[in-house]
Scaffold this active site. Structure first.
Site, PDB file in Angstrom:
ATOM      1  N   ASP A 184       0.621  -1.111   0.114  1.00 51.50           N
ATOM      2  CA  ASP A 184       0.247   0.180   0.048  1.00 51.50           C
ATOM      3  C   ASP A 184       1.018   1.299   0.177  1.00 51.50           C
ATOM      4  OD1 ASP A 184      -1.661   1.520   0.058  1.00 51.50           O
ATOM      5  OD2 ASP A 184      -3.510   0.733   2.008  1.00 51.50           O
TER       6      ASP A 184
HETATM    7  C1  BGC Z   1      -5.048   3.391   0.655  1.00 54.55           C
HETATM    8  C2  BGC Z   1      -5.419   2.232  -0.872  1.00 54.55           C
HETATM    9  C3  BGC Z   1      -5.163   2.707  -2.464  1.00 54.55           C
HETATM   10  C4  BGC Z   1      -3.876   4.039  -2.673  1.00 54.55           C
HETATM   11  C5  BGC Z   1      -3.315   4.265  -4.070  1.00 54.55           C
HETATM   12  C6  BGC Z   1      -3.561   4.183   0.097  1.00 54.55           C
HETATM   13  O1  BGC Z   1      -3.081   4.985   0.786  1.00 54.55           O
HETATM   14  O2  BGC Z   1      -4.852   2.793   1.281  1.00 54.55           O
HETATM   15  O3  BGC Z   1      -6.712   1.927  -0.879  1.00 54.55           O
HETATM   16  O4  BGC Z   1      -5.501   1.932  -2.985  1.00 54.55           O
HETATM   17  O5  BGC Z   1      -3.310   4.416  -1.216  1.00 54.55           O
HETATM   18  O6  BGC Z   1      -4.229   5.482  -3.602  1.00 54.55           O
END
Ligand code: BGC
Length: 724
Positions: A267
């Site tokens: 993530d």
């Molecule tokens: C979130 C994810 C997301 C990623 C990319 C993160 O902060 O937890 O769900 O896909 O950012 O934007």
């Protein structure tokens, strides 16, 4: 290209080139991007060189055909071996034509609709050049304080799994290589991100392996069984180790036990976050742990590009591990057809043709109508076109109805409630007063609302949360509506007029001060681009509400977590021999939620016949059938969601008081009836035992059939050992 071509491509790559494939940064780092250069400072601070960018494998948050084509073309000129970039973005519930938030959509209990919504989102996104979406999010949720419940499909593992499959089918279609109107899916957040302690985002998750397997893992597994191409590791800990560096979870469970061989991405920033988590001393150790755990792509930090080479030289990591990760990434590019067509679906003409097309708008409108849950209705709805309405509240004319995850959606393009209502009723009959803002307001504004409501036949209150009050990092410790909105209701109450509350929010709320003050409550969630029209059609009875909750509404915040599939205790409340005091209960509130899982009203009424079971015994080879006849006894056509639950009376471990096993959504004209037949098999009675074995046990069970998780009929049966 076949696999051996990819392997020979990897042989031509330098170690630096390979390591850069594993790096994922956002759009402004890239030549040809409209926001290019904005990031110069951070780029220097992160020590990112131009070479690293030219050799990188994927980019985050890029879309728009023109821009994607520019970036891809510039990239191919600079990348020595001509390896195209993967374009990834968060396409969660629509690209620009926005569907209801996922929690809302899930209340439709409609898998075809879910699949269609993902297909439409994929079509728009791929025309805009996106190759991979970070969706579906399939985290099981039990705590509405957590802002990200709005992205989920609720508290039930079976329903979550059905939705996981439907979304993957919709995003990916059947042939990603040739069907360039689809995108690859990335299931997230692996694992158990939805169980953050105290409902505070990014917080610790700690649960038994048994609970993890029983409740939290099934939906991720379902997405993978459906062919989901990617997995995103979660921010949280599992067994004391952040998922990003958790070898047992990622290598052991995901790769070895489940055999997942697609791309695993961290993530945002999560590799570096192993340091503040306190499991890595520095960026080098973070890179080591994430690589050992099996993270292929590092999102938004630079541990890999700075430290993997040295870790290989020091023989902590083998170059073969890097090769494997690169191969997975290249395979995904191949699956998406990028080596033959690096700009894939990106097309300015196609964007103009399909994005926000009438067809897509009609689809999101239909989805919105199917997602709104009627929680209460004391004979005030549907409204009549000739009634004088006072439309009051901060969402009367507010485009903030797309939800916090509608990246490309535009509030200006959203149909607001007032605009929707005047498509159904005469504008002369609707008087508007905002009454207050979402969190603030003055006495004068409140008084103005009272004045506006004086001559109305019905007051429609448009209330809710600002969209940033839910979503990522949008957690709240008190989940009532903001106080000023409760004051607004209290101010209007003495007028003695019928009141209808329409709620726009991203989580189940504590509805004290609302449901007990008004005559009807329609939970509209964030309904998306066509929300205003869909809601108006429901309010005026042009359509009949049919959605049912997939997440319980707590009685008060202090009752959280409250969910229907809980266990019994040794001292259950309400047992025939229960004591008055020494039972599992609160002294000040009921144990039951305010509105339970599976609950939702309609303008019509459904009658259930006495349910019948084909036999009192079931065995492995002898499934049961359970039948019930459902009749529409009202005067309006309507949809009903007929639910089947089971309880295992004695298990090796404690068993939920009810577990959803099946459901049917049916449409009945007034007077029409339909016989529903559920088949129940031994397989559906299996569960994880104390040793994590997944089997069933002979013994007594209760099947429940009904209209919600609490309004059910009971049927007893016994599972026997002999396979007849
Ligand atoms: C979130 C994810 C997301 C990623 C990319 C993160 O902060 O937890 O769900 O896909 O950012 O934007």
């Amino acid at each position: 290209m076949n696999e051996s071509n990819l392997i020979s491509l990897i042989r031509q790559m330098t170690l630096d080139e390979k390591i850069s494939q594993l790096m994922q940064l956002s759009t402004p780092f890239y030549e040809g991007a409209e926001s290019e250069g904005q990031i110069t400072g951070p780029m220097e601070a992160m020590g990112i060189t131009d070479d690293m960018i030219h050799n990188s494998g994927s980019v985050l948050g890029l879309s728009g055909a023109k821009e994607v084509i520019q970036v891809q073309e510039a990239h191919l000129k600079k990348n020595r071996l001509g390896i195209p970039l993967l374009v990834m973005a968060d396409i969660i519930h629509g690209y620009r034509t926005i569907f209801p938030i996922t929690l809302g959509l899930s209340c439709s209990w409609d898998m075809e609709l879910a699949e269609k919504s993902a297909e439409i989102a994929a079509a728009e996104a791929s025309a805009a050049g996106v190759h991979v979406t970070y969706a579906p999010m399939v985290d099981l949720v039990r705590d509405p304080r957590w802002g990200r419940v709005m992205e989920s499909t609720g508290e039930d593992p079976y329903l979550n799994s059905q939705y996981a499959r439907a979304f993957v089918r919709g995003f990916q279609g059947k042939d990603l290589t040739n069907d360039h109107s689809r995108v690859a899916a990335c299931v997230k957040h692996f694992a158990a991100y939805g169980a953050a302690e105290g409902g505070r985002d990014y917080n610790t998750v700690d649960m038994s392996a048994w609970q993890l397997r029983e409740m939290y893992l099934p939906a991720y597994k379902a997405a993978l069984d459906e062919g989901c191409q990617m997995v995103m590791a979660a921010f949280n800990t599992v067994d004391g180790i952040p998922a990003t560096g958790n070898k047992r979870l990622l290598k052991g469970l995901l790769r070895e036990e489940w055999g997942f061989d697609g791309v695993l991405i961290s993530d945002w920033g999560a590799v570096k976050e192993l340091i503040p988590h306190g499991v890595a001393a520095d960026l080098k150790e973070a890179a080591y742990k994430a690589m050992q755990a099996g993270i292929d792509i590092e999102m938004m930090t630079s541990a890999y590009v700075h430290h993997l080479k040295q870790l290989i030289e020091e023989e902590h990591i083998h170059e073969a591990q890097i090769d494997e990760a690169v191969l997975r990434i290249l395979k995904l590019k191949q699956t998406l057809g990028l080596f033959d067509n690096p700009t894939r679906g990106a097309s300015v003409e196609q964007e103009q043709l399909i994005i926000m097309s009438d067809l897509h708008r009609a689809a999101v409108r239909d989805a919105a109508a199917k997602s709104c849950v009627l929680l209460k209705n004391d004979s005030v709805l549907p409204l009549k076109a000739e009634q004088k309405i006072a439309l009051i509240g901060p969402f009367a004319q507010n485009g903030d109805i797309l939800g916090p995850w509608s990246w490309q959606g535009s509030k200006e393009e959203a149909v607001q409630l007032f605009d929707g209502m005047i498509t159904v009723s005469d504008p002369e009959n609707i008087r508007i007063s905002q009454g207050c803002g979402i969190e603030t307001g003055t006495e004068a504004e409140l008084e103005a609302a009272v004045a506006a409501a004086k001559n109305a036949d019905v007051i429609v209150l448009a209330l809710g949360e600002d969209s940033l009050m839910s979503g990522e990092a949008g957690c709240r410790a008190d989940i009532q509506l903001p106080r000023i909105q409760l004051e607004l209701i209290a101010k209007l109450k003495p007028l003695g007029k019928p009141m209808v509350a329409v709620l726009f929010n991203g989580r189940p709320l504590d509805l004290h001060g609302v449901y007990d003050q008004v005559d009807a409550v329609l939970e509209a969630w964030y309904p998306g681009t066509e929300g205003g029209i869909a809601i108006a059609e429901l309010l005026y009875g042009k359509r009949n509400p049919s959605a049912k909750l997939t997440m319980s509404f707590p009685y008060v915040t202090g009752q959280i977590p409250v969910y229907y599939n809980h266990y019994r205790t040794g001292r259950p409340q309400g047992a025939p021999d229960a004591q008055v005091r020494y039972v599992s209960q609160y002294l000040d509130i009921p144990n039951e939620p305010l509105f339970p899982f599976g609950y939702g009203l309609s303008y019509t009424t459904f009658d259930y016949s006495e349910a019948r079971i084909s036999s009192g015994t079931m065995s492995v080879n002898k499934p049961l059938t359970i039948q019930v006849r459902v009749t529409n006894t009202g005067s309006m056509a309507g949809e009903e969601i007929v639910q089947l639950y089971v309880r295992d009376l004695v298990g090796d471990v404690v068993r939920p008081v009810k577990e959803l096993k099946d459901f049917r959504k049916i449409t009945l004209a007034p007077g029409e009836s339909q016989e529903i037949t559920f088949e129940l098999t031994e397989k559906q009675l299996r569960y994880h035992h104390h040793d994590l074995q997944y089997t069933s046990d002979p013994g007594d069970f209760i099947a429940y059939v009904g209209t919600s998780s609490i309004e059910v009929q009971e049927l007893k049966f016994t599972l026997t050992k002999e396979s007849e």
